[in-house]
Design an enzyme around this catalytic site. Structure first.
Site, PDB file in Angstrom:
ATOM      1  N   ASP A 372       0.756  -1.122  -0.185  1.00 32.39           N
ATOM      2  CA  ASP A 372       0.057  -0.068  -0.165  1.00 32.39           C
ATOM      3  C   ASP A 372       0.781   1.103  -0.014  1.00 32.39           C
ATOM      4  O   ASP A 372       1.060   1.912   1.119  1.00 32.39           O
ATOM      5  CB  ASP A 372      -1.134  -0.014   1.460  1.00 32.39           C
ATOM      6  CG  ASP A 372      -2.094   0.973   1.118  1.00 32.39           C
ATOM      7  OD1 ASP A 372      -2.054   1.819   0.274  1.00 32.39           O
ATOM      8  OD2 ASP A 372      -2.596   1.275   2.223  1.00 32.39           O
ATOM      9  N   CYS A 398      -3.589   4.688  -4.449  1.00 31.97           N
ATOM     10  CA  CYS A 398      -4.378   5.963  -4.222  1.00 31.97           C
ATOM     11  C   CYS A 398      -4.187   6.811  -5.370  1.00 31.97           C
ATOM     12  O   CYS A 398      -4.700   8.075  -5.310  1.00 31.97           O
ATOM     13  CB  CYS A 398      -3.986   6.582  -3.008  1.00 31.97           C
ATOM     14  SG  CYS A 398      -2.389   7.025  -2.782  1.00 31.97           S
TER      15      CYS A 398
END
Length: 444
Positions: A372, A398
C-alpha cells in the site's frame, strides 16, 4: 550597446478567448477541450458536451488552464452542487456532475490505468461508491489574515488561497461540529502567527488532533489547548513545529482505534484510511486476493504497513511480515502486536522501502506480497518484486497513474491481472483508491 539576447524560454502569452466544446473529463477532474490549432484547454467545473466560452489563463502541461466565462448549453448531467463552497474550495471538483456519470468516470480512471499497463480489467469493474458525511480524516489549512483574523479551511484548486469553511457535506458530523470552536481556539493562540495546519483523525476514542504551528506555544496556549480537548471530547491534542517530533499537550484518555478487532494507539497525525467504508472495502478486496492454497504457516510480506490497517486483517488468514518506514508508526504497530498477543503471527520491521526495498532474494520467502505505497507509487520496490516472481501481488493504490506504471513493470515480468476493485473513498474529488491483484504466470 549590443542587442539583448533572446530569452531561452520566452514567456507564453495566453491565446485569445474562444468558444470550445468539452470533449471529456480529464484525470484531474477538469473538462478538456481543444482550440482550433488542437491546443488542449483544461476547464474546471465543466462537463462533456457543453459549449463554453473559454478564457485561457496559465500554461499547463501541453496546453492551458482556462476559465469558463459562459456555458451555452449546460449538460443534462449537470446538477446543483450540495456545498456552498464548491468552486472555491479545492477539496471537491465534481459535485456538479450527476452520480451515474460521475461514478462511471471514476471507475474508468482505474480501467484506463490498467489498460495503459497492458492489463485487461474486469468488465464490469467492481466499484464501491463514496457517500457524504463519511470522511473521518481531515487536514485543515490555517492562515491569519492581515487583520489578524483566522481563516480555517482548505486550499483552492491549484491555489495558495484558503477557502474559509463553515460546513462540508463530506465531513463526518463529529469533525464538522469542531469547526466553530476550533476557529475560536486558533484565533487566540500566539503560536499561530501566519500559517498553521490542523490534522484530525476520528478514532474510536474520539477526535485526535495534531496542530502544526509556525511559532512556539506559550503557557496560555498550552492551557487553552488542554481546555479545548476537555471541552470537546478529544482524547489527545498534540503540537508540532517544523520537522520536530510532535509533542503531546493534553492527554485525557488513551487515543485508540480498533483495526480488525485489534486496539491500536496511532501516533499523532498518522495516516489512516479516510472513511470506515473505504477501509472495509480495501480489506475485503485484499483478503479476497490472497492465494487460495495456503496453510497456517503461509507467510506474506506486507509493505508500507502503516499502523496495521491491513496487518491485523491479514494475520487472521496468514503469517505476516510487516514493513513500515516511519519509526513512530511501526512502534505503534509493534505495541498493538505485543498487547494483543499476536507476536507469533505478525513480525513488524522498521525499514525505508524507498531507499532500501526488499530484495528479490528476501522476497523469495513469501507466498504473496501486499503493498500500500504512497501517492508516488513503489517503483524501486516493484522492480524487486517483479524480479522475485512472487506468485501473488496485491497492490493497494491511491493514484491510478503510478499504479499503471508499476503494473506495467509487473506485466513485463510475466504477471497477469486477476482482479481489480475501484473504491471511491474521496467523494467528488479526482482521487481514487483501488485494489489490484496480480498473479505470476497465469492468464488474466
Amino acid at each position: 550597446m549590443p542587442p539583448r539576447a533572446p530569452a531561452k524560454n520566452p514567456p507564453r502569452h495566453p491565446p485569445a478567448q474562444a468558444q470550445v466544446r468539452i470533449d471529456r473529463i480529464g484525470s484531474e477532474g477538469d473538462g478538456i477541450a481543444r482550440l482550433p490549432d488542437a491546443t488542449p484547454l483544461y476547464l474546471p467545473f465543466t462537463l462533456p458536451g457543453e459549449t463554453v466560452t473559454a478564457r485561457p489563463l496559465q500554461p499547463r502541461a501541453d496546453g492551458w488552464h482556462a476559465h469558463a466565462e459562459t456555458i451555452a448549453n449546460p449538460s443534462e448531467a449537470r446538477v446543483t452542487p450540495p456545498c456552498r463552497h464548491f468552486g472555491r474550495c479545492g477539496g471537491c471538483v465534481l459535485q456538479h456532475w450527476r452520480d451515474a456519470e460521475y461514478r462511471a468516470w471514476k471507475s474508468a480512471l482505474l480501467s484506463h490505468a490498467l489498460r495503459q499497463a497492458g492489463a485487461t480489467p474486469p468488465d464490469p469493474l467492481p466499484f464501491v461508491p463514496g457517500l457524504p458525511a463519511e470522511r473521518r480524516r481531515i487536514d485543515f489549512a490555517v492562515r491569519r489574515n492581515p487583520k489578524g483574523l483566522i481563516i480555517l479551511g482548505l486550499h483552492g484548486q491549484r491555489s495558495a488561497d484558503i477557502t474559509d469553511i463553515t460546513d462540508c457535506p463530506i465531513l463526518h458530523p463529529t469533525l464538522l461540529a469542531l469547526l466553530p470552536p476550533l476557529r475560536t481556539l486558533l484565533q487566540h493562540l500566539r503560536a499561530v502567527r501566519r500559517e498553521a495546519s490542523v490534522v484530525i483523525n476520528l478514532l474510536d476514542s474520539g477526535p485526535d488532533m495534531l496542530l502544526r504551528t509556525d511559532a512556539p506555544l506559550t503557557l496560555d496556549d498550552r492551557t487553552a489547548l488542554t481546555r479545548f480537548a476537555a471541552d470537546h471530547g478529544l482524547p489527545r491534542i498534540s503540537q508540532q513545529r517544523g520537522s520536530d517530533t510532535p509533542e503531546t499537550i493534553g492527554l485525557l484518555r488513551p487515543p485508540v482505534t480498533a483495526l480488525s478487532g485489534t486496539t491500536v494507539r496511532p501516533p499523532p497525525g498518522v495516516f489512516l484510511q479516510a472513511t470506515a467504508e473505504g477501509e472495509r472495502a480495501i480489506i475485503e478486496a485484499v483478503l479476497n486476493g490472497l492465494p487460495e492454497k495456503r496453510t497456517g504457516k503461509t507467510r506474506i510480506a506486507e509493505l508500507y504497513a502503516g499502523c496495521g490497517t491491513l496487518t491485523f486483517a491479514l494475520a487472521g488468514q496468514v503469517r505476516v511480515s510487516a514493513f513500515e518506514g516511519d519509526a513512530a508508526t511501526v512502534a505503534a504497530l509493534q505495541q498493538a502486536i505485543n498487547q494483543s498477543g499476536q507476536a507469533g503471527r505478525i513480525e513488524a520491521t522498521h525499514r525505508d522501502l524507498a531507499r532500501q526495498p526488499l530484495s528479490a532474494k528476501e522476497l523469495a520467502a513469501f507466498a504473496a506480497v501486499v503493498l500500500d505505497p504512497p501517492h508516488n507509487g513503489a517503483a524501486a520496490q516493484i522492480a524487486q518484486i517483479a524480479a522475485a516472481g512472487t506468485r501473488t501481488v496485491i497492490y493497494v493504490s491511491c493514484n491510478p497513474a503510478t499504479l499503471s506504471r508499476d503494473a506495467a513493470t509487473l506485466r513485463t515480468a510475466g504477471y497477469r491481472l486477476a482482479a481489480a476493485t475501484a473504491i471511491d473513498q474521496f467523494l467528488w474529488s479526482a482521487r481514487l483508491e483501488s485494489v489490484a491483484v496480480f498473479r505470476h504466470g497465469t492468464q488474466g
